[in-house]
Design a protein around this motif. Structure first.
Motif, PDB file in Angstrom:
ATOM      1  N   ARG A 204       0.864  -1.201   0.001  1.00 23.41           N
ATOM      2  CA  ARG A 204       0.141   0.057  -0.047  1.00 23.41           C
ATOM      3  C   ARG A 204       0.778   1.387   0.073  1.00 23.41           C
ATOM      4  N   LEU A 205       0.662   2.144  -0.979  1.00 25.36           N
ATOM      5  CA  LEU A 205       1.313   3.417  -1.022  1.00 25.36           C
ATOM      6  C   LEU A 205       0.947   4.467  -0.612  1.00 25.36           C
ATOM      7  N   GLU A 206       1.391   5.300   0.405  1.00 23.46           N
ATOM      8  CA  GLU A 206       0.780   6.257   1.156  1.00 23.46           C
ATOM      9  C   GLU A 206       1.777   7.741   1.019  1.00 23.46           C
ATOM     10  N   PRO A 207       1.023   8.939   1.050  1.00 22.53           N
ATOM     11  CA  PRO A 207       1.762   9.913   0.900  1.00 22.53           C
ATOM     12  C   PRO A 207       2.337  10.165   2.318  1.00 22.53           C
ATOM     13  N   SER A 208       3.835  10.704   2.498  1.00 27.85           N
ATOM     14  CA  SER A 208       4.397  10.993   3.401  1.00 27.85           C
ATOM     15  C   SER A 208       4.902  12.502   3.711  1.00 27.85           C
ATOM     16  N   GLY A 209       4.623  13.323   2.480  1.00 31.73           N
ATOM     17  CA  GLY A 209       5.087  14.673   2.406  1.00 31.73           C
ATOM     18  C   GLY A 209       5.028  14.798   0.930  1.00 31.73           C
ATOM     19  N   PRO A 210       5.198  15.983   0.855  1.00 30.10           N
ATOM     20  CA  PRO A 210       5.130  16.737  -0.579  1.00 30.10           C
ATOM     21  C   PRO A 210       5.963  16.200  -1.687  1.00 30.10           C
ATOM     22  N   GLN A 211       7.234  15.610  -1.168  1.00 28.33           N
ATOM     23  CA  GLN A 211       8.287  15.100  -1.950  1.00 28.33           C
ATOM     24  C   GLN A 211       8.561  13.475  -1.572  1.00 28.33           C
ATOM     25  N   GLU A 212       7.784  12.884  -0.685  1.00 27.26           N
ATOM     26  CA  GLU A 212       8.072  11.748  -0.256  1.00 27.26           C
ATOM     27  C   GLU A 212       6.758  10.736  -0.318  1.00 27.26           C
ATOM     28  N   CYS A 213       6.822   9.390  -0.405  1.00 23.57           N
ATOM     29  CA  CYS A 213       5.665   8.743  -0.076  1.00 23.57           C
ATOM     30  C   CYS A 213       6.218   7.252   0.423  1.00 23.57           C
ATOM     31  N   VAL A 214       5.371   6.331   0.994  1.00 23.78           N
ATOM     32  CA  VAL A 214       5.830   5.075   1.632  1.00 23.78           C
ATOM     33  C   VAL A 214       5.283   4.053   1.307  1.00 23.78           C
ATOM     34  N   LEU A 215       5.863   3.082   0.945  1.00 22.23           N
ATOM     35  CA  LEU A 215       5.163   1.713   0.437  1.00 22.23           C
ATOM     36  C   LEU A 215       5.465   0.730   1.596  1.00 22.23           C
ATOM     37  N   ILE A 216       4.119   0.228   2.119  1.00 22.50           N
ATOM     38  CA  ILE A 216       3.987  -0.677   3.213  1.00 22.50           C
ATOM     39  C   ILE A 216       3.278  -1.971   2.835  1.00 22.50           C
ATOM     40  N   GLY A 217       4.236  -3.239   3.013  1.00 20.56           N
ATOM     41  CA  GLY A 217       3.538  -4.396   2.457  1.00 20.56           C
ATOM     42  C   GLY A 217       4.494  -5.565   3.344  1.00 20.56           C
TER      43      GLY A 217
END
Length: 320
Positions: free
Chosen positions: A261-274
């Protein structure tokens, strides 16, 4: 509402619908025939008068269905339908080119039952086609599949013996919600009582299955394909967490559902959790396809696999 078809044609069409979809209601039958519900019931009556037993079952899972022992007219295919059937079989089961294959022997029976001209075309297609097997496809045991499909239809719990890709084997009880085929592989979407969570089991890895007496109620709004895609990346041995140093909107098109699952974590970053059972595949096939810089936060096994890939590519780029 009635179409210009003759009563005989509509009665035969009624028979075809009930043969293909047992449990069809009068309302559904009327919609497919393009007639009123009263007229649909009349065509059911015509079938009964002709000696074809049509049972009427009340309740939420009721409807019309053909009685046991019904002798149906021979199946008739057009040339396009017959060739389409052979193409679909060979596409999904390349080994069916061989008449000794389990599916191939069944296909031979279908071809022999076709009228001569159409059967000749279907046989020629099978004889002169070449099929390359999909290396990702995996063959499920038809006996296991039969048990699981029956359990899905009857809403009965199953006991399964499952073996993962490393050879670890365990027993589990599950409520089978649906059987889903995805990219040449068959999956059981279920609620696992062992994990008390939604799970997706590859059916080719289920070594044994049997129905249990307990019944269950599946989710009312279940979308099997969407649920499978969501859950393929959860509940596995190695939890994964990757930070991509790029906006969510840019990274999202490159992330397949099985990665997590890809989630935003800031304007220039995102985090993929799986999660995954195969960190090497994750590092060698999935992550290199994403054209943005990233950092592996979790887990140590995935970091090690990524480091191995990076070292191999760095060595390949050296000129000294």
């Amino acid at each position: 509402m009635e179409n210009p078809s003759s009563p005989t044609s509509r009665a035969l069409r009624t028979l075809e619908i009930l043969q293909a979809r047992p449990g069809t209601t009068a309302e559904q039958l009327a919609t497919q025939l393009g007639v009123t519900e009263r007229a649909a019931r009349r065509y059911v009556g015509i079938l009964r008068e002709a000696g074809i037993p049509v049972e009427s079952i009340r309740g939420p899972y009721g409807g019309y269905r053909l009685g046991r022992g019904t002798r149906l007219p021979p199946v008739v295919f057009t040339e396009e339908q017959a060739l389409g059937l052979v193409m679909a079989v060979l596409d999904g089961q390349p080994a069916a080119i061989d008449a000794d294959d389990l599916v191939g022997s069944a296909l031979s029976k279908v071809i022999r039952a076709l009228p001569e001209r159409i059967g000749r075309q279907a046989a020629a297609l099978r004889a002169y086609a070449s099929a390359a097997p999909d290396r990702r496809a995996a063959r499920a045991d038809p006996a296991v599949m039969s048990t699981l499909v029956a359990a899905v239809a009857e809403h009965r719990r199953v006991a399964v013996t499952y073996a993962n890709e490393t050879g670890d084997q365990w027993d589990a009880e599950a409520d089978p919600w649906a059987v889903v085929v995805r990219f040449g592989r068959w999956y059981l979407l279920c609620h696992s009582h062992r994990a008390d969570a939604i799970r997706t089991y590859r059916i080719d890895r289920i070594r044994a299955a049997r129905q249990l007496p307990q019944r269950f109620v599946p989710p009312a709004d279940l979308d099997p394909v969407a649920a499978l895609e969501q859950n393929l990346a959860t509940g596995w041995k190695y939890p994964t967490r990757i930070v991509f140093h790029a906006p969510h909107a840019q990274v999202a098109p490159w992330i397949r559902p099985t990665m997590g699952r890809l989630e935003p974590s800031g304007p220039q970053e995102c985090v993929l959790i799986g999660s995954t059972t195969n960190t090497r595949m994750y590092a060698q096939e999935w992550l290199p396809a994403v054209p943005y810089p990233f950092t592996v936060v979790e887990c140590p096994e995935l970091r090690e696999a990524v480091a191995e890939v990076a070292a191999r590519f760095a060595a390949a780029a050296r000129t000294d």
